[in-house]
Write a protein that holds these residues in place. Structure first.
Motif, short mmCIF file in Angstrom:
data_model
loop_
_atom_site.label_atom_id
_atom_site.label_comp_id
_atom_site.label_asym_id
_atom_site.label_seq_id
_atom_site.Cartn_x
_atom_site.Cartn_y
_atom_site.Cartn_z
N LEU A 1 0.29 -0.78 -0.07
CA LEU A 1 0.05 0.47 -0.09
C LEU A 1 0.61 1.38 -0.10
N ASP A 2 0.56 1.88 -0.87
CA ASP A 2 1.18 3.09 -0.96
C ASP A 2 0.75 4.29 -1.06
N LEU A 3 0.76 5.71 0.00
CA LEU A 3 0.08 6.61 -0.22
C LEU A 3 0.97 7.14 -1.75
N ASP A 4 -0.89 8.30 -2.37
CA ASP A 4 -0.53 8.62 -3.64
C ASP A 4 0.11 10.37 -2.87
N TYR A 5 1.12 10.67 -3.85
CA TYR A 5 1.59 11.66 -4.44
C TYR A 5 2.10 12.15 -3.03
N PHE A 6 2.68 11.21 -2.37
CA PHE A 6 2.89 11.59 -0.94
C PHE A 6 4.00 13.23 -0.65
N LYS A 7 5.03 13.24 -1.51
CA LYS A 7 6.16 14.33 -2.10
C LYS A 7 5.83 15.46 -2.00
N ASN A 8 4.53 15.68 -3.16
CA ASN A 8 3.58 16.56 -2.97
C ASN A 8 3.05 17.48 -1.38
N ILE A 9 3.43 16.42 0.01
CA ILE A 9 2.69 16.79 1.51
C ILE A 9 3.64 17.16 1.63
N ASN A 10 4.73 16.28 1.50
CA ASN A 10 6.00 17.05 1.90
C ASN A 10 6.51 18.39 1.53
N ASP A 11 6.39 18.37 0.29
CA ASP A 11 7.03 19.70 -0.85
C ASP A 11 6.19 21.04 0.00
N GLY B 1 5.66 21.05 4.84
CA GLY B 1 6.84 20.43 4.86
C GLY B 1 6.77 18.55 6.01
N HIS B 2 8.41 18.39 6.03
CA HIS B 2 8.20 17.15 6.04
C HIS B 2 7.57 16.62 8.13
N ASP B 3 7.13 17.94 8.53
CA ASP B 3 6.65 17.16 10.02
C ASP B 3 5.47 17.52 9.78
N GLY C 1 4.31 15.99 6.65
CA GLY C 1 4.53 14.76 6.11
C GLY C 1 4.56 13.41 7.32
N ASP C 2 5.52 13.81 8.12
CA ASP C 2 5.40 12.39 9.68
C ASP C 2 4.46 11.97 9.69
N GLU C 3 2.94 13.47 10.18
CA GLU C 3 2.10 13.27 11.25
C GLU C 3 1.05 12.11 10.45
N VAL D 1 3.26 -3.93 7.70
CA VAL D 1 4.67 -3.73 8.97
C VAL D 1 4.79 -2.15 7.39
N ARG D 2 5.56 -1.54 7.79
CA ARG D 2 6.20 0.00 6.97
C ARG D 2 6.81 -0.31 6.46
N PHE D 3 7.17 -0.64 5.54
CA PHE D 3 8.00 -1.03 4.72
C PHE D 3 8.87 -0.12 3.78
N ALA E 1 -1.21 -0.80 -10.31
CA ALA E 1 -2.09 0.98 -9.30
C ALA E 1 -2.51 2.23 -10.19
N LYS E 2 -0.88 2.54 -10.03
CA LYS E 2 -0.11 3.29 -9.84
C LYS E 2 -0.23 4.41 -11.81
N HIS E 3 -0.24 3.36 -12.33
CA HIS E 3 -0.09 3.94 -13.33
C HIS E 3 -1.47 4.10 -14.34
N GLY F 1 -4.33 5.50 -12.58
CA GLY F 1 -4.44 6.28 -11.76
C GLY F 1 -4.55 7.17 -10.75
N ARG F 2 -4.43 5.23 -10.26
CA ARG F 2 -3.71 5.88 -8.30
C ARG F 2 -5.24 5.56 -7.94
N ASN F 3 -5.06 5.73 -6.25
CA ASN F 3 -6.35 5.44 -5.07
C ASN F 3 -7.48 4.49 -6.06
N1 LIG Z 1 7.44 13.08 5.76
C1 LIG Z 1 8.70 12.31 5.73
N2 LIG Z 1 8.71 11.48 4.13
C2 LIG Z 1 9.41 10.33 3.83
C3 LIG Z 1 9.26 9.99 4.99
N3 LIG Z 1 9.79 8.77 4.04
C4 LIG Z 1 10.00 9.00 2.85
N4 LIG Z 1 9.61 10.09 2.75
C5 LIG Z 1 8.94 11.29 1.66
O1 LIG Z 1 7.30 10.01 0.41
C6 LIG Z 1 8.40 11.01 -0.94
C7 LIG Z 1 7.69 10.11 -1.27
O2 LIG Z 1 8.06 10.18 -2.31
P1 LIG Z 1 7.61 9.90 -3.77
O3 LIG Z 1 8.35 8.17 -4.22
O4 LIG Z 1 8.13 10.66 -5.27
O5 LIG Z 1 6.20 9.06 -4.36
P2 LIG Z 1 4.27 9.75 -4.10
O6 LIG Z 1 5.02 11.30 -4.27
O7 LIG Z 1 4.33 9.48 -2.87
O8 LIG Z 1 4.00 9.80 -5.82
P3 LIG Z 1 3.86 8.49 -5.91
O9 LIG Z 1 3.68 6.54 -5.12
O10 LIG Z 1 4.13 7.73 -6.99
O11 LIG Z 1 2.41 8.68 -6.11
C8 LIG Z 1 9.96 11.50 -1.22
O12 LIG Z 1 9.80 12.66 -0.66
C9 LIG Z 1 10.23 10.80 0.65
O13 LIG Z 1 11.22 11.95 0.74
C10 LIG Z 1 9.23 10.12 6.21
O14 LIG Z 1 9.90 8.78 7.30
N5 LIG Z 1 8.41 11.46 6.64
#
Ligand SMILES: Nc1nc2c(ncn2[C@@H]2O[C@H](COP(=O)(O)OP(=O)(O)OP(=O)(O)O)[C@@H](O)[C@H]2O)c(=O)[nH]1
Length: 459
Positions: free
Chosen positions: A312-322, A325-327, A329-331, A351-353, A432-434, A436-438
């Motif tokens: 299970l992989d969260l979608d566009y998670f990088k956007n949340i960090n960007d 912020g990283h904190d 993202g952690d939440e 498990v967290r993979f 699944a990602k390819h 369209g995600r979700n």
């Molecule tokens: N806040 C936080 N970010 C993390 C952690 N581990 C990994 N990440 C971030 O997770 C993001 C994963 O980005 P991508 O692999 O591009 O995937 P995505 O943005 O979720 O896009 P898709 O998986 O394709 O939907 C990266 O920006 C990592 O830096 C963590 O422990 N905490």
């Protein structure tokens, strides 16, 4: 001067003619939580020491108005109950020869007057010992009420709680029901289970009672009996009549050994927990997946029941960090882990993979139910914001149904099968990602060791 303090703290007698030096030491001892009785001459001190109250340490300076420190030591040793109390000589100068002389003369240690700080490690060790023993519980297995009473009295200065029972069978029941730090066993006991029988019963157990310290004692000081008790696992042995000082010293050592063992065990368990736990989410980490996952594979092979592996992989998670912020993202990661954990059954392994990716092993979940389960997980994440943000998840699923005919597999089969099943689920996730995600993609597999075909997903 006498300082009144709780009778549970260690007691020290200080004998020094020098008023200023006495004040310094009194302060230092009081700071360490010690009860101090201090005297300016030997006679007063010896008179006070004759009352038999428990004393843990005596500090005496070399020269006193009425006698020397050696005189104090000699008279002290002759007093009832004072034969082994540690006595430290305080002196202004102690070259090696003088030091050796003092130690040979019976002083426990020599300390320099101008270095009172050197006393601190000594006091800390004393306090530590005292603190440890205070809370200890000792089970005394003795059929004679008189001996039980004198033994309990002898142990009293250690500050331990002594529970006395008269029979081995009763002792065993108490040990199973309550925590103890030491068992003192009279070798000769009435009833079918003698002292030797009780010892053997303890040592043959599979729980931690198998290692509980045992101090055996007997009125028959036969060499053969003593050796047999030690062979059967007694940690120490004493002969009657029991010397109270020796009993306290041996019992104290065993309690300390047990406490230390418990502490090491707790630390080891904590290390083991930390080693398999992901610090951010509190879920198991990948190490645990490698270890437990193989057991899931073995069980599926043994029982023929299906095993489902999900990524299970969260979608566009990088956007949340960007964006946040990283904190934040952690939440989100923590909240996602919690949400998923609420959805799984007790024997599923989540498990967290790594990063924003989770792996989930679901035993006994076959093709008939897997689509509904994957959908349930997907919607659980998307249904409500995580840490205040809308989040979706993509799911890759691999369902393994072991064949009806299952021969024994060679060593290493489970590790390789698990690796392939995870790989398979990961490829499904990619789809699944390819797509369209979700969403979830499901791949059936019959032999994980054959390269799984991915393109026939029901996507
Ligand atoms: N806040 C936080 N970010 C993390 C952690 N581990 C990994 N990440 C971030 O997770 C993001 C994963 O980005 P991508 O692999 O591009 O995937 P995505 O943005 O979720 O896009 P898709 O998986 O394709 O939907 C990266 O920006 C990592 O830096 C963590 O422990 N905490």
């Amino acid at each position: 001067m006498t300082t009144d303090a709780a009778s549970t703290s260690p007691s020290v007698v200080l004998i020094d003619a020098n008023h200023a030096a006495r004040l310094v030491l009194e302060r230092l001892l009081a700071d360490e939580g010690v009860q101090v009785q201090s005297f300016a001459d030997g006679a007063d001190a010896l008179q006070a020491l004759a009352d038999g109250r428990p004393i843990d340490l005596v500090l005496v300076s070399r020269h006193l108005p009425d006698m020397g420190a050696v005189g104090v030591l000699r008279r002290l040793r002759a007093l009832p109950g004072r034969a082994v109390v540690p006595v430290i000589l305080i002196t202004g100068d102690a070259d090696e020869l003088r030091r050796m002389h003092a130690l040979e003369g019976g002083f426990t240690d020599v300390l320099l007057r101008d270095r009172p700080d050197r006393l601190q490690p000594y006091l800390r060790a004393l306090l530590q010992r005292f603190g440890t023993q205070q809370r200890a519980r000792i089970l005394l297995v003795e059929d004679s009420a008189t001996v039980a009473a004198t033994t309990t009295e002898a142990l009293a200065p250690l500050g331990v709680e002594v529970v006395a029972v008269g029979e081995a069978a009763t002792a065993l029941a108490r040990l199973e029901a309550e925590p103890f730090d030491l068992v003192i066993i009279d070798v000769v006991l009435p009833g079918p289970l003698t002292g030797l029988g009780l010892l053997s019963a303890l040592r043959s157990r599979r729980d931690e009672l198998a290692e509980l310290p045992v101090l055996a004692y007997s009125g028959y000081d036969e060499r053969a009996r003593r050796i047999e008790m030690l062979r059967r696992g007694a940690n120490d042995y004493l002969s009657k009549p029991i010397d109270a000082d020796e009993l306290r010293a041996r019992a104290g050592n065993l309690v300390r050994y047990w406490r230390l063992l418990q502490q090491v065990r707790r630390q080891y368990a904590e290390l083991a927990r930390v080693a398999v736990t992901d610090a951010l989410t509190g879920l198991y980490n990948r190490h645990m997946l490698d270890d437990l996952g193989q057991r899931y594979v073995h069980r599926a092979w043994r029982t023929g029941e299906p095993l489902t592996v999900m990524m299970l992989d969260l979608d566009y998670f990088k956007n949340i960090n960007d964006q946040y912020g990283h904190d934040r993202g952690d939440e989100v990661l923590r909240a996602a882990a919690q949400r998923l954990q609420q959805q799984v059954r007790p024997d599923d392994l989540l498990v967290r993979f790594g990063g924003e990716e989770f792996a989930l092993l679901m035993p006994r979940l076959g093709m008939d139910d897997v689509a509904a389960q994957a959908e349930r997980l997907r919607t659980a994440v998307a249904a409500a914001p995580l840490a205040g943000l809308p989040v979706t998840v993509s799911v890759g699923v691999c369902v393994w149904t072991p064949p009806a005919e299952r021969a024994r597999r060679e060593d290493g089969f489970a590790a390789e099968a698990l690796r392939q099943l995870l790989k398979c689920a990961d490829r499904a996730l990619y789809h699944a990602k390819h797509n369209g995600r979700n969403c979830a993609e499901i791949v059936p597999v019959t032999d994980p060791l054959a390269q799984p075909v991915i393109d026939n997903t029901g996507a």
